[in-house]
Design a protein around this motif. Structure first.
Motif, PDB file in Angstrom:
ATOM      1  N   GLY A   1      -9.311  12.077  21.359  1.00  0.00           N
ATOM      2  CA  GLY A   1      -8.141  11.847  22.195  1.00  0.00           C
ATOM      3  C   GLY A   1      -7.605  10.429  22.189  1.00  0.00           C
ATOM      4  O   GLY A   1      -6.574  10.150  22.801  1.00  0.00           O
ATOM      5  N   ASP A   2      -8.275   9.507  21.511  1.00  0.00           N
ATOM      6  CA  ASP A   2      -7.834   8.108  21.504  1.00  0.00           C
ATOM      7  C   ASP A   2      -6.551   7.919  20.702  1.00  0.00           C
ATOM      8  O   ASP A   2      -6.270   8.649  19.755  1.00  0.00           O
ATOM      9  N   LYS A   3      -5.806   6.887  21.078  1.00  0.00           N
ATOM     10  CA  LYS A   3      -4.633   6.451  20.323  1.00  0.00           C
ATOM     11  C   LYS A   3      -5.121   5.380  19.354  1.00  0.00           C
ATOM     12  O   LYS A   3      -5.777   4.420  19.779  1.00  0.00           O
ATOM     13  N   VAL A   4      -4.833   5.554  18.057  1.00  0.00           N
ATOM     14  CA  VAL A   4      -5.401   4.668  17.043  1.00  0.00           C
ATOM     15  C   VAL A   4      -4.353   4.162  16.060  1.00  0.00           C
ATOM     16  O   VAL A   4      -3.323   4.794  15.846  1.00  0.00           O
ATOM     17  N   GLU A   5      -4.657   3.011  15.469  1.00  0.00           N
ATOM     18  CA  GLU A   5      -3.941   2.534  14.288  1.00  0.00           C
ATOM     19  C   GLU A   5      -4.780   2.968  13.113  1.00  0.00           C
ATOM     20  O   GLU A   5      -6.013   2.873  13.149  1.00  0.00           O
ATOM     21  N   PHE A   6      -4.129   3.446  12.045  1.00  0.00           N
ATOM     22  CA  PHE A   6      -4.895   3.881  10.888  1.00  0.00           C
ATOM     23  C   PHE A   6      -4.124   3.598   9.609  1.00  0.00           C
ATOM     24  O   PHE A   6      -2.927   3.337   9.622  1.00  0.00           O
ATOM     25  N   ALA A   7      -4.872   3.637   8.507  1.00  0.00           N
ATOM     26  CA  ALA A   7      -4.293   3.436   7.183  1.00  0.00           C
ATOM     27  C   ALA A   7      -4.804   4.536   6.268  1.00  0.00           C
ATOM     28  O   ALA A   7      -5.884   5.090   6.484  1.00  0.00           O
ATOM     29  N   LEU A   8      -4.013   4.829   5.259  1.00  0.00           N
ATOM     30  CA  LEU A   8      -4.436   5.809   4.260  1.00  0.00           C
ATOM     31  C   LEU A   8      -5.457   5.167   3.331  1.00  0.00           C
ATOM     32  O   LEU A   8      -5.482   3.941   3.170  1.00  0.00           O
TER      33      LEU A   8
ATOM     34  N   ALA B   1      -9.259   1.118   2.387  1.00  0.00           N
ATOM     35  CA  ALA B   1      -8.006   1.451   3.067  1.00  0.00           C
ATOM     36  C   ALA B   1      -6.848   0.661   2.475  1.00  0.00           C
ATOM     37  O   ALA B   1      -7.000  -0.501   2.109  1.00  0.00           O
ATOM     38  N   ASP B   2      -5.694   1.295   2.379  1.00  0.00           N
ATOM     39  CA  ASP B   2      -4.465   0.648   1.924  1.00  0.00           C
ATOM     40  C   ASP B   2      -3.805   0.017   3.144  1.00  0.00           C
ATOM     41  O   ASP B   2      -3.137   0.699   3.925  1.00  0.00           O
ATOM     42  N   MET B   3      -3.988  -1.271   3.316  1.00  0.00           N
ATOM     43  CA  MET B   3      -3.522  -1.960   4.523  1.00  0.00           C
ATOM     44  C   MET B   3      -2.030  -2.323   4.463  1.00  0.00           C
ATOM     45  O   MET B   3      -1.515  -2.939   5.383  1.00  0.00           O
ATOM     46  N   SER B   4      -1.329  -1.917   3.422  1.00  0.00           N
ATOM     47  CA  SER B   4       0.095  -2.245   3.319  1.00  0.00           C
ATOM     48  C   SER B   4       0.946  -1.419   4.280  1.00  0.00           C
ATOM     49  O   SER B   4       2.056  -1.819   4.626  1.00  0.00           O
ATOM     50  N   ASN B   5       0.451  -0.248   4.697  1.00  0.00           N
ATOM     51  CA  ASN B   5       1.162   0.585   5.681  1.00  0.00           C
ATOM     52  C   ASN B   5       0.179   0.991   6.773  1.00  0.00           C
ATOM     53  O   ASN B   5      -0.815   1.649   6.486  1.00  0.00           O
ATOM     54  N   ILE B   6       0.479   0.600   7.999  1.00  0.00           N
ATOM     55  CA  ILE B   6      -0.364   0.943   9.145  1.00  0.00           C
ATOM     56  C   ILE B   6       0.413   1.936  10.005  1.00  0.00           C
ATOM     57  O   ILE B   6       1.591   1.741  10.290  1.00  0.00           O
ATOM     58  N   TYR B   7      -0.253   3.004  10.416  1.00  0.00           N
ATOM     59  CA  TYR B   7       0.365   4.061  11.204  1.00  0.00           C
ATOM     60  C   TYR B   7      -0.309   4.138  12.569  1.00  0.00           C
ATOM     61  O   TYR B   7      -1.407   3.635  12.761  1.00  0.00           O
ATOM     62  N   VAL B   8       0.355   4.824  13.504  1.00  0.00           N
ATOM     63  CA  VAL B   8      -0.200   5.035  14.842  1.00  0.00           C
ATOM     64  C   VAL B   8      -0.201   6.529  15.129  1.00  0.00           C
ATOM     65  O   VAL B   8       0.770   7.230  14.830  1.00  0.00           O
ATOM     66  N   GLY B   9      -1.314   7.008  15.676  1.00  0.00           N
ATOM     67  CA  GLY B   9      -1.413   8.425  16.018  1.00  0.00           C
ATOM     68  C   GLY B   9      -2.533   8.676  17.006  1.00  0.00           C
ATOM     69  O   GLY B   9      -3.224   7.744  17.435  1.00  0.00           O
TER      70      GLY B   9
ATOM     71  N   LYS C   1      -4.176  14.173   4.257  1.00  0.00           N
ATOM     72  CA  LYS C   1      -4.399  12.900   3.578  1.00  0.00           C
ATOM     73  C   LYS C   1      -5.571  12.187   4.223  1.00  0.00           C
ATOM     74  O   LYS C   1      -5.724  12.199   5.444  1.00  0.00           O
ATOM     75  N   ASP C   2      -6.395  11.560   3.394  1.00  0.00           N
ATOM     76  CA  ASP C   2      -7.559  10.826   3.893  1.00  0.00           C
ATOM     77  C   ASP C   2      -7.126   9.507   4.512  1.00  0.00           C
ATOM     78  O   ASP C   2      -6.292   8.788   3.955  1.00  0.00           O
ATOM     79  N   ALA C   3      -7.712   9.195   5.668  1.00  0.00           N
ATOM     80  CA  ALA C   3      -7.352   7.982   6.391  1.00  0.00           C
ATOM     81  C   ALA C   3      -8.581   7.311   6.977  1.00  0.00           C
ATOM     82  O   ALA C   3      -9.674   7.892   7.003  1.00  0.00           O
ATOM     83  N   LYS C   4      -8.374   6.094   7.445  1.00  0.00           N
ATOM     84  CA  LYS C   4      -9.430   5.315   8.079  1.00  0.00           C
ATOM     85  C   LYS C   4      -8.852   4.677   9.337  1.00  0.00           C
ATOM     86  O   LYS C   4      -7.764   4.103   9.302  1.00  0.00           O
TER      87      LYS C   4
END
Length: 186
Positions: free
Chosen positions: A65-72, A22-30, A84-87
């Motif tokens: 249905g969970d709210k998660v933090e993820f990275a590409l 995972a690219d931990m330089s950008n963390i997203y929420v979804g 896009k692939d994410a983790k």
């Protein structure tokens, strides 16, 4: 990284990389949606369409249905891919804390068959007291790991062959309380 190709019913091409970093330089929420094959699709907050694919090995204990933090994932760009692939890095909020399951045992080992088919993690109970083979029960997820859900019994609903157990199971699985105060029943 080795990839796995899938074409979804919508016609979208998905190229999954289950072992990519995972690219931990950008963390997203979804919010994550998980299908019956345990593939995840993340939609950013405020958007309607999923733009991110999560291979089942990258779900990180997240459930439907969970709210998660993820990275590409750190993978080569592919213009043919629509997702896009994410983790999943962290589960911020579980949508659901209680599930209904069927207790199955051979007398030595047990397994819990969850009514919600999107619950992909094996259930490990903190206690099996009061459960026999064929018991339907409501359980609370106390803790998730990447490999299992650590759960406790919230309520024994009844034996699968008991009249009404099937209906009560559905009611509890939707988060409703079928018990009414005595003054309502009078």
């Amino acid at each position: 990284s080795t990839s796995q190709v899938r074409v979804l019913r919508s016609g979208k091409l998905v190229l999954g990389y289950p072992k990519a970093e995972a690219d931990m330089s950008n963390i997203y929420v979804g919010n994550i949606s998980i299908n019956s094959t345990f593939a995840g699709f993340i939609t950013l907050e405020g958007e309607e369409e999923s733009k991110f694919y999560v291979h089942k090995t990258n779900l990180g204990g997240a459930l439907d249905g969970d709210k998660v933090e993820f990275a590409l994932l750190k993978i080569p760009e592919d213009p043919a891919k629509t997702l896009k692939d994410a983790k999943v890095i962290k589960v911020l909020e579980h949508k659901k804390g209680y599930y209904v399951g069927l207790f199955k045992t051979d007398g030595f080992n047990y397994q819990v068959e969850c009514d919600n088919k999107k619950m992909y993690l094996p259930v490990k109970l903190t206690s099996t007291t009061g459960l026999t083979n064929g018991t339907k029960f409501l359980f609370k997820v106390d803790k998730f790991t990447n490999k299992e859900g650590i759960c406790s019994i919230a309520k024994i609903i009844g034996h699968i062959s008991d009249v009404g157990t099937d209906i009560l199971s559905i009611v509890y699985d939707f988060g409703s309380e079928p018990e009414y105060p005595q003054e309502v029943l009078d």
